[in-house]
Scaffold this active site. Sequence first.
Site, PDB file in Angstrom:
ATOM      1  N   LYS A 240       0.818  -1.188   0.121  1.00  0.00           N
ATOM      2  CA  LYS A 240       0.188  -0.113  -0.141  1.00  0.00           C
ATOM      3  C   LYS A 240       0.859   1.113  -0.099  1.00  0.00           C
ATOM      4  O   LYS A 240       1.371   1.563   1.111  1.00  0.00           O
ATOM      5  CB  LYS A 240      -0.858  -0.107   1.392  1.00  0.00           C
ATOM      6  CG  LYS A 240      -2.178   0.732   1.145  1.00  0.00           C
ATOM      7  CD  LYS A 240      -2.098   2.168   0.901  1.00  0.00           C
ATOM      8  CE  LYS A 240      -1.662   3.030   2.012  1.00  0.00           C
ATOM      9  NZ  LYS A 240      -1.317   4.513   1.682  1.00  0.00           N
TER      10      LYS A 240
ATOM     11  N   CYS B 193      13.250  10.944   7.516  1.00  0.00           N
ATOM     12  CA  CYS B 193      13.178  10.638   8.624  1.00  0.00           C
ATOM     13  C   CYS B 193      14.609  10.833   9.305  1.00  0.00           C
ATOM     14  O   CYS B 193      14.394  10.786  10.621  1.00  0.00           O
ATOM     15  CB  CYS B 193      12.700   9.181   8.802  1.00  0.00           C
ATOM     16  SG  CYS B 193      13.916   8.034   8.136  1.00  0.00           S
TER      17      CYS B 193
HETATM   18  P1  NAD Z   1       1.875   9.166   7.475  1.00  0.00           P
HETATM   19  O1  NAD Z   1       1.907   8.313   8.701  1.00  0.00           O
HETATM   20  O2  NAD Z   1       0.829  10.141   7.276  1.00  0.00           O
HETATM   21  O3  NAD Z   1       1.591   8.001   6.214  1.00  0.00           O
HETATM   22  C1  NAD Z   1       2.300   6.639   5.987  1.00  0.00           C
HETATM   23  C2  NAD Z   1       1.212   5.749   5.479  1.00  0.00           C
HETATM   24  O4  NAD Z   1      -0.028   5.390   6.363  1.00  0.00           O
HETATM   25  C3  NAD Z   1       0.826   6.183   4.200  1.00  0.00           C
HETATM   26  O5  NAD Z   1       0.601   5.115   3.245  1.00  0.00           O
HETATM   27  C4  NAD Z   1      -0.779   6.733   4.590  1.00  0.00           C
HETATM   28  O6  NAD Z   1      -1.743   6.462   3.467  1.00  0.00           O
HETATM   29  C5  NAD Z   1      -1.160   5.857   6.003  1.00  0.00           C
HETATM   30  N1  NAD Z   1      -1.996   6.584   6.699  1.00  0.00           N
HETATM   31  C6  NAD Z   1      -2.181   8.066   6.907  1.00  0.00           C
HETATM   32  N2  NAD Z   1      -3.051   8.240   7.806  1.00  0.00           N
HETATM   33  C7  NAD Z   1      -3.572   7.188   8.260  1.00  0.00           C
HETATM   34  C8  NAD Z   1      -4.302   6.944   9.233  1.00  0.00           C
HETATM   35  N3  NAD Z   1      -5.133   7.973   9.923  1.00  0.00           N
HETATM   36  N4  NAD Z   1      -4.660   5.625   9.447  1.00  0.00           N
HETATM   37  C9  NAD Z   1      -4.026   4.626   8.769  1.00  0.00           C
HETATM   38  N5  NAD Z   1      -3.120   4.958   7.760  1.00  0.00           N
HETATM   39  C10 NAD Z   1      -2.846   6.253   7.567  1.00  0.00           C
HETATM   40  O7  NAD Z   1       3.341   9.716   6.911  1.00  0.00           O
HETATM   41  P2  NAD Z   1       3.853  10.137   5.617  1.00  0.00           P
HETATM   42  O8  NAD Z   1       3.801  11.683   6.200  1.00  0.00           O
HETATM   43  O9  NAD Z   1       3.600   9.815   4.445  1.00  0.00           O
HETATM   44  O10 NAD Z   1       5.565  10.305   6.050  1.00  0.00           O
HETATM   45  C11 NAD Z   1       6.218  11.065   6.898  1.00  0.00           C
HETATM   46  C12 NAD Z   1       6.612  10.401   7.827  1.00  0.00           C
HETATM   47  O11 NAD Z   1       7.245   9.135   7.797  1.00  0.00           O
HETATM   48  C13 NAD Z   1       7.571  11.276   9.021  1.00  0.00           C
HETATM   49  O12 NAD Z   1       7.083  11.375  10.465  1.00  0.00           O
HETATM   50  C14 NAD Z   1       8.784  10.337   8.928  1.00  0.00           C
HETATM   51  O13 NAD Z   1       9.832  10.566  10.039  1.00  0.00           O
HETATM   52  C15 NAD Z   1       8.414   9.091   8.686  1.00  0.00           C
HETATM   53  N6  NAD Z   1       9.372   8.248   8.114  1.00  0.00           N
HETATM   54  C16 NAD Z   1      10.053   7.333   8.980  1.00  0.00           C
HETATM   55  C17 NAD Z   1      11.073   6.742   8.391  1.00  0.00           C
HETATM   56  C18 NAD Z   1      11.848   5.627   9.343  1.00  0.00           C
HETATM   57  O14 NAD Z   1      12.463   4.702   8.921  1.00  0.00           O
HETATM   58  N7  NAD Z   1      11.732   5.760  10.571  1.00  0.00           N
HETATM   59  C19 NAD Z   1      11.336   6.628   7.001  1.00  0.00           C
HETATM   60  C20 NAD Z   1      10.584   7.454   6.116  1.00  0.00           C
HETATM   61  C21 NAD Z   1       9.567   8.374   7.035  1.00  0.00           C
END
Ligand code: NAD
Length: 500
Positions: free
Chosen positions: A177, A285
């Site tokens: 996804k 991140c």
């Molecule tokens: P996000 O949490 O908004 O989205 C991630 C995924 O979750 C997406 O596929 C999205 O469709 C889904 N999603 C969003 N809202 C949801 C909900 N309410 N319920 C269920 N699923 C939901 O994250 P983003 O904005 O796409 O990415 C940025 C974040 O990711 C930052 O916090 C960053 O630090 C983190 N990140 C972490 C790593 C790591 O390895 N630790 C790597 C990259 C990004």
Amino acid sequence: MNQAVPSVKLLINGEFVESRSQEWRDIVNPATQQVLARVPLATADEVSAAVAAAKEAFKTWKKTPIGARARIFLKYQQLIRENMKELAAILTAEQGKTLADAEGDIFRGLEVVEHAANIGTLQMGEYAENVAGGVDTYTVQQPLGVCAGITPFNFPAMIPLWMFPMAIATGNTFVLKPSEQDPMVTMRLVELALEAGIPKGVLNVVHGAADVVNAICDHADIKAVSFVGSTKVGTHVYQRATLSGKRAQCMMGAKNHAIVLADANKQQALNQLTGAAFGAAGQRCMALTVAVLVGEARQWIPDLVAKAKSLKVGAGKDNLDLGPLISCAARERVEGLIAKGVEQGAKLELDGRGVKVAGHDSGNFVGPTIFSGVKPGMAIYDQEVFGPVLCLVAADTLDEAIAIINANPNGNGTAIFTQSGAAARKFQEDIEVGQVGINVPIPVPVPLFSFTGSRASKLGDLGPYGKQVIAFYTQTKTVTSRWFDDEASNGKVHTTISLR
Ligand code: NAD
């Protein structure tokens, strides 16, 4: 719903299919606001069909020889290399990062594909002879079944490639996804994976947001969920997926600190700090978002500001230093946090709000921004800004700086800039963060090692690649056997099999 632009397809059982969903989102170029395509929020039936296809494909895929699985990834890495420029252009158009950063995004994923092509050596079991008289015990690593991956917007190539190649190479089938904000480069990578020879049903893709993610967490036929994204959503996914009996690993948000000692090579430290804080517009991140300046290094603020001012902001395709933020909402949020920083008493040394990019008046641009005098309790310190904002914190000693970092709940990455071996040694030993850089600003390990974020930046003990991923994507079967040397029993008989 915007009918005039192409639609992003689902991948179910080897076919790219148009979703029947009534709910669609636009995919928007963040430098221009041009709508590039539309993506469906898949229906519950479509999610079930993808999982059913993966479940059926598992029956044969798990028995496919290791070498045959590996050869697909050998071909896949070649296809990714051959299509690097096209992939980077798609990624830049929908995500915003510069072409150089886009190629980096793809390359770091490509390294995991190379690792997947060689994963067989890590899948070997153990053997002990005569654990009792005439009894031997051995273990085998077996795949779990259908696994799923949920990925964020900021690395739409690398992070999907952290997941499905490792899961599939170890004999699992997969439902991916991708982020609904920028799924196009992910889908091009998926097309190339099929071209490399991944059989139908082994890799499936559904698009969507919260409802689709919840359906994945709840589905009884999915055995394991890998998530990368924000802390809030990752915590929800971990709780929901483990509640329904799944394995889950969630890599989440961060607040990464660098310590700058006055004995550091000043020019190199400032270059690396600005690159790591503002590169990819801070949407990493592993971005360094807090610099703890120790002792005399506190005098370096004007040089740091001058260096940050020299960075050029522009559309990703023009390949300057940093591109736009992913969406208008993200820009408004980051600008709001900058305003809050001022309101809460931090000193705004450099303000990136309102930056103008010729020919791109409507892009989501924020320029490099620096605050000094930042303290815990301020929103710019407590929250992950996920924009080009660097917070400066002052400390008198290395011990004090380490204590500041260890008091922060997040544990994704950290770095120290110093030429002192003793200081570096102390830092790597005392710092409670999973990924540590010594004069290396973004210490993301190559896939021979595991990505080891820790504390609030991660739920689940294992990592998305490296050695740890084998433990995540396989279960250990322990076989204890007694071999009868008896013609009537036709030679050899198994007596006990247990699974843990
Ligand atoms: P996000 O949490 O908004 O989205 C991630 C995924 O979750 C997406 O596929 C999205 O469709 C889904 N999603 C969003 N809202 C949801 C909900 N309410 N319920 C269920 N699923 C939901 O994250 P983003 O904005 O796409 O990415 C940025 C974040 O990711 C930052 O916090 C960053 O630090 C983190 N990140 C972490 C790593 C790591 O390895 N630790 C790597 C990259 C990004």
